[in-house]
Design an enzyme around this catalytic site. Structure first.
Site, mmCIF file in Angstrom:
data_model
loop_
_atom_site.group_PDB
_atom_site.id
_atom_site.type_symbol
_atom_site.label_atom_id
_atom_site.label_comp_id
_atom_site.label_asym_id
_atom_site.label_seq_id
_atom_site.Cartn_x
_atom_site.Cartn_y
_atom_site.Cartn_z
ATOM 1 N N GLU A 1 81.109 8.064 8.415
ATOM 2 C CA GLU A 1 80.198 7.770 9.508
ATOM 3 C C GLU A 1 80.926 7.166 10.707
ATOM 4 O O GLU A 1 80.634 7.487 11.842
ATOM 5 C CB GLU A 1 79.135 6.801 8.994
ATOM 6 C CG GLU A 1 77.927 6.667 9.867
ATOM 7 C CD GLU A 1 76.933 5.683 9.252
ATOM 8 O OE1 GLU A 1 76.834 5.620 7.999
ATOM 9 O OE2 GLU A 1 76.282 4.965 10.018
ATOM 10 N N ASP A 2 81.873 6.280 10.431
ATOM 11 C CA ASP A 2 82.412 5.460 11.520
ATOM 12 C C ASP A 2 83.827 5.793 11.985
ATOM 13 O O ASP A 2 84.291 5.252 12.974
ATOM 14 C CB ASP A 2 82.369 3.973 11.123
ATOM 15 C CG ASP A 2 80.941 3.468 11.000
ATOM 16 O OD1 ASP A 2 80.054 4.119 11.586
ATOM 17 O OD2 ASP A 2 80.720 2.460 10.326
ATOM 18 N N HIS B 1 82.962 3.783 2.011
ATOM 19 C CA HIS B 1 81.589 4.182 2.338
ATOM 20 C C HIS B 1 81.324 4.372 3.823
ATOM 21 O O HIS B 1 80.389 5.075 4.196
ATOM 22 C CB HIS B 1 80.571 3.217 1.718
ATOM 23 C CG HIS B 1 80.320 1.978 2.520
ATOM 24 N ND1 HIS B 1 81.036 0.825 2.332
ATOM 25 C CD2 HIS B 1 79.442 1.724 3.510
ATOM 26 C CE1 HIS B 1 80.598 -0.094 3.180
ATOM 27 N NE2 HIS B 1 79.635 0.422 3.906
HETATM 28 MN MN MN Z 1 78.514 -0.331 5.619
#
Ligand code: MN
Length: 733
Positions: free
Chosen positions: A93-94, A89
């Site tokens: 994003e990261d 997840h």
């Molecule tokens: Mn998270």
């Protein structure tokens, strides 16, 4: 390149990850087949690789977070792809892994879920609140395509809350607030009770650490006393169930800290008043046994009639099913019982989360998903209405998230669920937007009632419509459902500007004529001075505001025709020094009253917190009535002079007079006791009159002052506790 199951390299670098992967495996092997387990492990290794070298604020390896999220999902028996999405997840994003890469490696379904959970990259020009709102909206759109998105997001949030200590004080408060306002209620909406309770307690702890500590200690102290009461009762109950031959498990139930706190706040009760409600839960094997168990309980102790709820026959909006009853147990103490089947219980704990793991012909499971979808459809409909404003969307969402609901019937026997406090207008919009848009009044249990009437559980409501009716902005004051609010706003927005301007012009001219003037006669300089004072740029804007019901024609006409001699009318702060303070003026109590004299109607004596409606009386300014006041509703029939009013939030402890009617036993000193109790509750008595006396009981009317409804409730509770008081109610015309 995706990692393989045997990936000693990666794992050797992250020993903590290795331990968590083992834990994850031990859970999923209980319900997934070996191929599925293999897929999950593959995703885990992929995530280890992608996050390698990253740390969390707490100092542990970043990968521990997605692994912990996957474990939470697995404990809820989430399906393979859901767990994989949980593992991955934060990859988009990261770690800078592009979405296309994720699609290549794991397929579109998982990539879409991960994308739904990922935040939009923050745009610097936006405020945090706005960015947050946009992310929330994006997530809901993704949920509309795949409900698992929210299950992953909630698990993500749960783990973040469990490890929130590593964040700064400010971040802790912000995240905790969002958790309590949005995520916990969403979990509740989706029937995921276990997650909800943990989110609430963790959020409470982070947002109000002191209160949390105090309550926790109080709970600890009270537990011993509680056991003393519960244990003997439990023996009696078990015994009775044994002889009845119903197979079930019985357990004492303790309220969670946050639920206790919420009750203390909303009902203004003390800790002991809430905690000392004893509660048992009975879990049966078969549905029939629930009703038989209810018989056993009611046979043993006397039930409190209005407290019985059959949520098995009429489920809650989130699919929750159970029988609830309150009985008078040993020592005359009220005891709550929740009775449901084991299966209903499991579902009430995990809600929709467990759905995907089971084969889909399970009827109960289907229900759960239907509930969730139905709710989601409502939310997405609101999203369409809000025309893309994410902040408005969040407002609507919050309103929708607190499902303390009532059940109502259409004349055809259909069931409509609405939140407590809902009015006829909410009901009309819940049935259909067109019905809401053309409603004028209603028959509630066949009795005629106005639109603002608050509905009560079990009523049959028939909405009366006409062709010429249209939504009135004043409705926004009392509707409570997001759907009604969005419907009214959408209508008002679409109401053509031209139409509004011409209507506004008509209304204003009519008022001016009555005051012996006309728009043409107003000097240009007066007009622009007034426009400036009202913060408007043009006459068209003013006319539009009048036409839309945002400004009162009477008021505007008064300002325009007598700009310098405003008897009883005070302009806003910038210009007030130019005019003499009128003697009769009271401080502005009401939003939107803009300097007009405000009087509280003597017939119903409104106080802050009451639903109110204002009326213009030329020469008297605005008279404020309570919505339910009879005088008000008869005045309301004469159209055109009502005003959209609302209490100002900051009233600086101003006091308001209200009227209480009560019956007292005619004992010596009864009135003195009454006066003492009222004074000790921080209220002043303005007048007491004895209306009639029959020797035993006297009927008295007391005028006293209070700050608002909450204060009034406190005063009334204290009065009620007096043994000499046999009857007490607030007079409402
Ligand atoms: Mn998270």
């Amino acid at each position: 390149m995706p990692a393989t199951v045997e990936n000693p390299d990666v794992l050797q670098r992250e020993p903590a990850a290795q331990r968590l992967i083992r834990e994850l495996c031990s859970i999923i092997t209980q319900y997934l087949d070996s191929k599925q387990v293999y897929e999950v492990i593959q995703a885990a290794h992929y995530a280890v690789e992608a996050h390698s070298g990253q740390m969390r604020k707490s100092g542990e390896a970043y990968i521990c977070h997605p692994l912990a999220v996957a474990i939470i999902l697995a404990e809820m028996r989430m399906d393979t792809k859901g767990i994989m999405a949980g593992l991955l997840h934060d990859v988009l994003e990261d770690t800078g892994t592009p979405k296309l890469r994720l699609i290549d490696d794991f397929g579109g379904e998982i990539a879409e879920m991960v994308d739904g959970v990922s935040k939009l990259s923050r745009l610097d020009s936006k405020s945090r609140a706005q960015a947050q709102a946009e992310n929330m909206r994006k997530m809901f759109l993704a949920m509309g395509r795949d409900l698992r998105v929210i299950v992953v997001k909630l698990s993500d949030r749960l783990h973040n809350m469990r490890t929130i200590k590593a964040m700064s004080q400010e971040a802790q408060r912000r995240i905790a607030k969002e958790t309590l306002e949005i995520y916990a209620p969403i979990a509740n909406r989706l029937g995921m009770n276990q997650i909800r309770l943990e989110l609430e307690d963790l959020g409470f702890k982070a947002l109000y650490p002191m209160r949390y500590r105090v309550l926790k200690q109080a709970l600890k102290d009270a537990r011993g006393r509680r056991k003393e009461v519960m244990a003997p009762m439990e023996i009696v109950i078990r015994d009775r169930f044994q002889t009845s031959g119903i197979e079930c498990t019985i357990a004492g139930r303790e309220k969670h800290l946050y639920s206790i706190y919420k009750k203390m706040r909303s009902k203004k009760l003390s800790f002991t008043e809430i905690y000392d409600v004893y509660a048992f839960r009975v879990l049966t094997r078969e549905l029939d046994d629930c009703y038989r168990s209810l018989g056993v309980v009611h046979g043993l102790y006397k039930p409190v009639p209005e407290k019985f709820k059959d949520y098995i026959a009429v489920q809650k909006a989130n699919g929750y099913q159970s029988l609830h009853t309150v009985v008078i147990g040993s020592y005359g103490l009220p005891v709550e019982f929740q009775i449901r089947t084991n299966e209903m219980h499991t579902r009430s704990e995990t809600g929709i989360a467990a759905h995907w793991a089971y084969k889909s012909d399970d009827q109960d499971n289907q229900d759960e998903k239907t509930f969730a979808h139905e709710w989601l459809r409502g939310i997405l409909e609101i999203q369409d209405h809000t025309g893309g404003d994410p902040m408005e969307f969040i407002d609507h969402l919050k309103v929708d998230l607190f499902p303390d609901e009532i059940y109502l019937f259409t004349p055809q026997g259909g069931i409509i669920k609405l939140p407590r406090g809902a009015t006829v207008v909410d009901f009309a919009y819940a049935v259909h937007t067109d019905l809401g848009n053309s409603s004028v009044s209603a028959r509630i249990n066949r009795h005629l009632a106005p639109l603002h009437t608050q509905l009560e559980n079990g009523q049959t409501v028939e909405v009366i419509t006409t062709d010429w009716a249209k939504p009135n902005p004043v409705w926004l004051n009392y509707v409570v459902t997001a759907k009604a609010r969005a419907g009214i706003r959408a209508y008002l927005r679409n109401f053509k500007q031209k139409e509004a301007v011409s209507l506004g012009r008509n209304l204003l001219e009519r008022e001016l004529t009555e005051q012996g003037s006309s728009l043409a006669e107003i000097p240009e300089s007066d007009l622009s001075k007034c426009l400036h004072a009202m913060g408007l740029d043009s006459l068209t804007e003013l006319l539009e505001a009048i036409g839309l019901g945002n400004r009162m024609p009477f008021l505007v006409a008064k300002r325009l025709s007598q700009p310098e001699s405003q008897a009883g009318i005070k302009l806003d702060n910038h210009s007030s020094s130019e005019f003499e303070q009128p003697v009769t003026s009271v401080p502005l109590l009401i939003k939107g009253s803009e300097g007009v004299v405000v009087n509280m109607a003597k017939c119903c004596r409104p106080i802050p917190g009451d639903c109110i409606v204002g009326f213009f009386h030329p020469g008297r300014g605005i008279v404020v009535h309570r919505c339910e006041c009879h005088t008000a509703s008869s005045v309301q029939k004469k159209q055109g002079n009502w005003l959209d009013v609302e209490w100002q939030s900051n009233l600086n402890d101003q006091e308001f007079t209200i009227e209480l009617q009560l019956e007292l036993l005619n004992q010596r000193g009864a009135l003195a006791k009454l006066a003492f109790v009222i004074a000790s509750a921080g209220s002043n008595i303005e007048n007491i009159s004895v209306r009639n006396e029959d020797g035993v009981i006297s009927s008295d009317v007391v005028l006293l002052t209070v700050k608002d409804r909450i204060h009034l409730a406190q005063v009334m509770r204290k009065i009620k506790q007096l043994p000499v008081v046999t009857k007490l109610f607030r007079v409402s015309a």
